[in-house]
Design a protein around this motif. Structure first.
Motif, PDB file in Angstrom:
ATOM      1  N   VAL A   1      -4.930   3.489  -3.211  1.00  0.00           N
ATOM      2  CA  VAL A   1      -5.887   4.145  -2.650  1.00  0.00           C
ATOM      3  C   VAL A   1      -5.599   5.046  -1.496  1.00  0.00           C
ATOM      4  CG1 VAL A   1      -8.235   4.120  -1.272  1.00  0.00           C
ATOM      5  CG2 VAL A   1      -7.795   2.610  -3.381  1.00  0.00           C
ATOM      6  N   PHE A   2      -4.747   4.381  -0.373  1.00  0.00           N
ATOM      7  CA  PHE A   2      -4.456   5.112   0.584  1.00  0.00           C
ATOM      8  C   PHE A   2      -3.272   6.163   0.486  1.00  0.00           C
ATOM      9  CE2 PHE A   2      -5.504   0.980   1.835  1.00  0.00           C
ATOM     10  CZ  PHE A   2      -6.508   1.175   2.819  1.00  0.00           C
TER      11      PHE A   2
ATOM     12  N   PHE B   1       0.775  -1.151   0.011  1.00  0.00           N
ATOM     13  CA  PHE B   1      -0.004  -0.078   0.003  1.00  0.00           C
ATOM     14  C   PHE B   1       0.809   1.206  -0.043  1.00  0.00           C
ATOM     15  CE2 PHE B   1       0.603  -1.249   4.599  1.00  0.00           C
ATOM     16  CZ  PHE B   1       0.742   0.057   5.197  1.00  0.00           C
ATOM     17  N   ALA B   2       2.259   1.088   0.316  1.00  0.00           N
ATOM     18  CA  ALA B   2       2.954   2.439   0.070  1.00  0.00           C
ATOM     19  C   ALA B   2       4.222   1.730  -0.252  1.00  0.00           C
ATOM     20  CB  ALA B   2       2.814   3.180   1.574  1.00  0.00           C
ATOM     21  N   GLN B   3       5.038   2.710  -1.148  1.00  0.00           N
ATOM     22  CA  GLN B   3       6.408   2.540  -1.508  1.00  0.00           C
ATOM     23  C   GLN B   3       7.418   3.725  -0.700  1.00  0.00           C
ATOM     24  OE1 GLN B   3       6.907   2.228  -5.738  1.00  0.00           O
ATOM     25  NE2 GLN B   3       8.814   2.538  -5.728  1.00  0.00           N
ATOM     26  N   VAL B   4       8.418   3.234  -0.507  1.00  0.00           N
ATOM     27  CA  VAL B   4       9.512   4.042   0.108  1.00  0.00           C
ATOM     28  C   VAL B   4      10.693   4.306  -0.808  1.00  0.00           C
ATOM     29  CG1 VAL B   4      10.806   4.511   2.020  1.00  0.00           C
ATOM     30  CG2 VAL B   4       8.570   3.364   2.449  1.00  0.00           C
TER      31      VAL B   4
ATOM     32  N   PHE C   1      -1.417   5.549   8.776  1.00  0.00           N
ATOM     33  CA  PHE C   1       0.189   5.096   8.643  1.00  0.00           C
ATOM     34  C   PHE C   1       0.717   5.670   7.367  1.00  0.00           C
ATOM     35  CE2 PHE C   1       3.755   2.549   7.529  1.00  0.00           C
ATOM     36  CZ  PHE C   1       4.157   2.191   8.476  1.00  0.00           C
ATOM     37  N   THR C   2      -0.062   5.747   6.231  1.00  0.00           N
ATOM     38  CA  THR C   2       0.414   6.244   4.971  1.00  0.00           C
ATOM     39  C   THR C   2       0.549   7.697   5.103  1.00  0.00           C
ATOM     40  OG1 THR C   2      -0.922   4.433   3.865  1.00  0.00           O
ATOM     41  CG2 THR C   2      -0.063   6.306   2.699  1.00  0.00           C
ATOM     42  N   ASP C   3      -0.539   8.393   5.816  1.00  0.00           N
ATOM     43  CA  ASP C   3      -0.311   9.946   5.921  1.00  0.00           C
ATOM     44  C   ASP C   3       0.883  10.503   6.581  1.00  0.00           C
ATOM     45  OD1 ASP C   3      -2.883  10.365   4.767  1.00  0.00           O
ATOM     46  OD2 ASP C   3      -4.007  10.469   6.738  1.00  0.00           O
TER      47      ASP C   3
END
Length: 335
Positions: A328-329, A106-109, A243-245
């Motif tokens: 989405v997030f 859901f989130a790449q760094v 978490f994503t925010d």
């Protein structure tokens, strides 16, 4: 009566303690986060932690080191942790095994390989062709670091194999990730692929010299991302969003700050390094454009990761992007 009253006070305190267990500090939602390794390579995460971005959104993060994407994914699948931070290849392997409750990214760094090729001697004019007939300690077979290294070597025209006498490059996969630096210092291999801050530490000790960035040579791939089980995400979308925010705020700080500013913030996470060395490491990652500016994991990048896996002979079935990735997030965090 005093004894009875005291007893009820004790019972009430115990019940209250039980009710608040797992809620974290001051009513915050406690999240166990397994990270594949502890490295400056993941600076946006540590910025978010040290500047309190996670706590601002109501999350108390407990970091758990696992030393390997396979172990990180095992922690996620077992429910030991709620969120895993690792290469998305782990989610592809799990999905191809037919798991119904699979991990979704859901989130790449990071958008490049974070390892550096370290030699036993200084090579200011390093050329990949000089690796012919050499042995490289490359990492766990099937892991993104090792597969990306092979991807780069093959694209440089080198032949991989164990017959170094005939000019083949032997990429060793029998040394555990956490032990690679120690094995190299102990005399094994001609080269080793290491993350920071280990690479810089060896340079400081005069036991190794960085000669190339694997990430600069490989191109952009979704090297590390956050994932959680499908079932957990369905039940806790607000937690994933928070978490994503927080992560996005960390990414923006890294994007808009100097290496020294970033180093000062994450210094508590790397007490073994001086501020000067930590700044140099952060700058090294900035120079290769290692960090994503947003958490969005793009399909093109995901497909390149599978190209790398196929070239390494580790992928027998390509995964569906829409199944294993959600933006989405990340998109909501940006807005």
């Amino acid at each position: 009566m005093k004894k009875v009253k005291a007893l009820w006070v004790l019972v009430f305190a115990m019940v209250l303690s039980m009710l608040t267990t797992g809620c974290g500090d001051k009513g915050l939602t406690h999240i166990k986060l397994a990270e594949v390794t502890h490295s400056v390579f993941y600076a946006p995460q540590y910025v978010a932690l040290e500047k309190g971005f996670f706590k601002e959104v109501g999350l108390d993060i407990e970091l758990i080191g696992t030393q390997g994407a396979d172990k990180t994914m095992a922690a996620v699948l077992s429910g030991e942790v709620q969120i895993g931070f690792m290469g998305p290849e782990a989610s592809i392997y799990v999905n191809n095994q037919g798991n119904k409750d699979y991990a979704i990214n859901f989130a790449q760094v990071t958008k490049r390989d974070g390892s550096f090729l370290v030699s036993r001697q200084e090579e200011p004019n390093f050329d990949f062709k000089t690796l012919a007939g050499k042995e490289i300690i490359g990492g766990r077979k099937g892991g993104v670091p090792e597969m990306t290294l092979e991807y780069v070597l093959k694209n440089k025209g080198l032949v991989l194999g164990e017959e170094v006498a005939s000019g083949q490059v032997n990429v060793r996969t029998d040394v555990q990730f956490a032990a690679m630096g120690g094995a190299f210092v102990g005399g094994e291999g001609d080269y080793v692929a290491l993350f920071e801050p280990i690479a810089t530490s060896l340079e400081k000790e005069g036991k190794g010299y960085v000669v190339a960035s694997i990430g600069a040579e490989s191109g952009e791939i979704p090297y590390t991302a956050y994932s959680a089980l499908k079932s957990y995400m369905e039940k806790n979308p607000n937690t994933i969003q928070k978490f994503t925010d927080a992560l996005y705020k960390g990414q923006q700080f890294v994007k808009n700050s100097s290496a020294e500013e970033i180093a000062k913030v994450i210094a508590p996470q790397f007490k073994e390094l001086s501020l000067e060395d930590l700044t140099a490491v952060v700058q090294r990652y900035k120079d290769i454009d290692a960090w994503c500016e947003t958490p969005v994991l793009k399909e093109e990048s995901f497909n390149r990761l599978m190209d790398v896996m196929e070239m390494a002979g580790e992928l027998n079935k390509r995964a569906d992007y829409e199944t294993l990735v959600t933006t989405v997030f990340a998109e909501k965090a940006i807005k």
